[in-house]
Design a protein around this motif. Structure first.
Motif, PDB file in Angstrom:
ATOM      1  N   LEU A   6     -25.207 -59.338   9.474  1.00 46.74           N
ATOM      2  CA  LEU A   6     -24.402 -60.496   9.881  1.00 46.74           C
ATOM      3  C   LEU A   6     -23.275 -60.063  10.819  1.00 46.74           C
ATOM      4  O   LEU A   6     -22.852 -60.832  11.680  1.00 46.74           O
ATOM      5  CB  LEU A   6     -23.818 -61.176   8.633  1.00 46.74           C
ATOM      6  N   SER A   7     -22.788 -58.847  10.649  1.00 45.69           N
ATOM      7  CA  SER A   7     -21.696 -58.356  11.502  1.00 45.69           C
ATOM      8  C   SER A   7     -22.211 -57.535  12.688  1.00 45.69           C
ATOM      9  O   SER A   7     -21.409 -56.932  13.408  1.00 45.69           O
ATOM     10  CB  SER A   7     -20.732 -57.490  10.672  1.00 45.69           C
ATOM     11  N   HIS A  10     -29.477 -55.537   4.747  1.00 47.68           N
ATOM     12  CA  HIS A  10     -29.128 -56.798   4.089  1.00 47.68           C
ATOM     13  C   HIS A  10     -29.153 -57.934   5.107  1.00 47.68           C
ATOM     14  O   HIS A  10     -28.524 -57.861   6.159  1.00 47.68           O
ATOM     15  CB  HIS A  10     -27.735 -56.666   3.465  1.00 47.68           C
ATOM     16  N   ASP A  20     -28.601 -61.943   5.775  1.00 42.15           N
ATOM     17  CA  ASP A  20     -27.916 -63.132   5.264  1.00 42.15           C
ATOM     18  C   ASP A  20     -28.417 -64.388   5.952  1.00 42.15           C
ATOM     19  O   ASP A  20     -28.143 -64.607   7.136  1.00 42.15           O
ATOM     20  CB  ASP A  20     -26.408 -63.008   5.532  1.00 42.15           C
ATOM     21  N   MET A  71     -28.187 -68.466   6.032  1.00 46.33           N
ATOM     22  CA  MET A  71     -27.307 -69.569   5.611  1.00 46.33           C
ATOM     23  C   MET A  71     -27.816 -70.877   6.197  1.00 46.33           C
ATOM     24  O   MET A  71     -28.370 -70.883   7.299  1.00 46.33           O
ATOM     25  CB  MET A  71     -25.888 -69.323   6.126  1.00 46.33           C
ATOM     26  N   HIS A  83     -30.886 -62.156   1.471  1.00 41.86           N
ATOM     27  CA  HIS A  83     -29.932 -62.935   0.675  1.00 41.86           C
ATOM     28  C   HIS A  83     -29.930 -64.365   1.213  1.00 41.86           C
ATOM     29  O   HIS A  83     -29.410 -64.623   2.297  1.00 41.86           O
ATOM     30  CB  HIS A  83     -28.550 -62.265   0.811  1.00 41.86           C
ATOM     31  N   MET A  92     -28.574 -67.884   1.271  1.00 43.04           N
ATOM     32  CA  MET A  92     -27.455 -68.765   0.904  1.00 43.04           C
ATOM     33  C   MET A  92     -27.838 -70.165   1.334  1.00 43.04           C
ATOM     34  O   MET A  92     -27.280 -70.745   2.271  1.00 43.04           O
ATOM     35  CB  MET A  92     -26.173 -68.289   1.600  1.00 43.04           C
ATOM     36  N   PHE A 132     -19.251 -66.150   5.222  1.00 46.29           N
ATOM     37  CA  PHE A 132     -18.678 -65.450   6.376  1.00 46.29           C
ATOM     38  C   PHE A 132     -18.519 -63.967   6.078  1.00 46.29           C
ATOM     39  O   PHE A 132     -18.232 -63.593   4.928  1.00 46.29           O
ATOM     40  CB  PHE A 132     -17.292 -66.044   6.710  1.00 46.29           C
ATOM     41  N   GLY A 133     -18.642 -63.167   7.126  1.00 48.58           N
ATOM     42  CA  GLY A 133     -18.343 -61.747   6.990  1.00 48.58           C
ATOM     43  C   GLY A 133     -16.846 -61.520   7.154  1.00 48.58           C
ATOM     44  O   GLY A 133     -16.109 -62.425   7.572  1.00 48.58           O
ATOM     45  N   GLN A 178     -14.317 -61.156   5.055  1.00 52.76           N
ATOM     46  CA  GLN A 178     -13.316 -61.782   4.192  1.00 52.76           C
ATOM     47  C   GLN A 178     -12.714 -60.763   3.233  1.00 52.76           C
ATOM     48  O   GLN A 178     -13.265 -59.694   2.997  1.00 52.76           O
ATOM     49  CB  GLN A 178     -13.941 -62.916   3.379  1.00 52.76           C
ATOM     50  N   GLY A 218     -19.637 -58.538  -0.088  1.00 56.88           N
ATOM     51  CA  GLY A 218     -18.450 -59.253   0.371  1.00 56.88           C
ATOM     52  C   GLY A 218     -17.188 -58.452   0.130  1.00 56.88           C
ATOM     53  O   GLY A 218     -16.858 -58.121  -1.008  1.00 56.88           O
ATOM     54  N   GLY A 219     -16.522 -58.085   1.222  1.00 55.75           N
ATOM     55  CA  GLY A 219     -15.252 -57.366   1.099  1.00 55.75           C
ATOM     56  C   GLY A 219     -15.389 -55.914   0.670  1.00 55.75           C
ATOM     57  O   GLY A 219     -14.413 -55.300   0.231  1.00 55.75           O
ATOM     58  N   VAL A 225     -23.271 -53.721  -0.439  1.00 59.49           N
ATOM     59  CA  VAL A 225     -23.546 -54.382   0.841  1.00 59.49           C
ATOM     60  C   VAL A 225     -22.273 -54.255   1.673  1.00 59.49           C
ATOM     61  O   VAL A 225     -21.179 -54.447   1.148  1.00 59.49           O
ATOM     62  CB  VAL A 225     -23.875 -55.878   0.624  1.00 59.49           C
ATOM     63  N   GLY A 237     -20.783 -55.324   5.665  1.00 59.05           N
ATOM     64  CA  GLY A 237     -20.957 -55.822   7.024  1.00 59.05           C
ATOM     65  C   GLY A 237     -19.840 -55.314   7.906  1.00 59.05           C
ATOM     66  O   GLY A 237     -20.007 -54.369   8.691  1.00 59.05           O
ATOM     67  N   ASN A 238     -18.674 -55.917   7.724  1.00 60.75           N
ATOM     68  CA  ASN A 238     -17.511 -55.577   8.535  1.00 60.75           C
ATOM     69  C   ASN A 238     -17.149 -54.084   8.453  1.00 60.75           C
ATOM     70  O   ASN A 238     -16.851 -53.454   9.469  1.00 60.75           O
ATOM     71  CB  ASN A 238     -16.347 -56.450   8.051  1.00 60.75           C
TER      72      ASN A 238
END
Ligand code: DX5
Ligand code: ZN
Length: 216
Positions: free
Chosen positions: A10-11, A33, A35, A37, A66, A68, A143-144, A146, A176-177, A195, A197-198
């Motif tokens: 995603l990122s 991974h 994502d 959505m 994944h 969503m 969202f990535g 966060q 996430g995070g 997982v 991303g960022n």
């Protein structure tokens, strides 16, 4: 034991996905991974199967998909067609979760169930015996990039206890995070799969960032 690392595309750079997937193929990443959505289950739309088909053709690592989306059971055959290894569906999106998990397994994929930050771990008691993996969200999905919700650490501990008490060998994944700091605490709490991303794609050297997560 070192965690498995599943970088989230995603990122990645969507204008040159092939380059980023090539980097992931050469990296120490265990899985990719993915994502998906729908703008209904989460307040964002990422990409769908036409894009995933091309990603899958380039990827040399197992795909950790994944979803969503609402009614993920409608897309089991599409996910299977990409050659996915794991299919993650949200607990909150599946009133007939047991049936969906069996359908994923019958389709030849590993079933995983994802819980949102406000969903208690205890709700999984009657399904963990059927799962390959539980994915605990460290942010509200959509969202990535966060900020990590600290309570996730306690949820991972609680899930580890639940799995042990049920004799389940399901893996614990967190999404996430996740970065080196939160990742270290998550692994200590019992997470098996991280997982990121960022933390991978914003790093000056993404391959090095993956190796650092892998060494936690
Ligand atoms: C969030 C997605 C994540 C996201 C993670 O809804 O499910 O997989 O890509 O991104 P980071 O690691 O940047 O929080
Ligand atoms: Zn995800």
């Amino acid at each position: 034991m070192n965690p498995l690392v599943s970088p989230s595309i995603l990122s990645a750079n969507f204008s040159n996905l092939a380059e980023d997937i090539d980097m992931l193929n050469r990296s120490e990443a265990d899985w990719l991974h993915i994502d998906i959505m729908d703008g209904v289950f989460v307040p964002n739309i990422s990409f769908g199967f036409p894009v995933l088909k091309h990603v899958a053709a380039l990827a040399e690592k197992p795909l950790d998909v994944h979803l969503m989306i609402v009614q993920p059971e409608k897309f089991i055959s599409e996910v299977k067609a990409t050659g996915a290894y794991v299919m993650n569906v949200h607990y909150e999106a599946c009133p007939h979760l047991h049936r969906v998990v069996q359908q994923i397994r019958d389709a030849g994929m590993q079933p995983a169930v994802t819980i949102n930050p406000a969903t208690p771990v205890s709700l999984l008691k009657d399904i963990v015996g059927d799962l390959y993996m539980v994915l605990v969200m460290g942010v509200n999905p959509g969202f990535g990039g966060q900020k990590f919700i600290p309570h996730t650490i306690e949820k991972v501990r609680e899930l580890r206890d639940l799995l042990d008490s049920c004799g389940s060998r399901a893996l614990i994944e967190v999404d996430g995070g996740v970065n080196l700091q939160t990742g270290a605490r998550l692994v200590e709490a019992g997470a098996d799969v991280l997982v990121a991303g960022n933390a991978v794609f914003s790093a000056p050297d993404p391959m090095e960032a993956i190796a650092a997560l892998k060494s936690l």
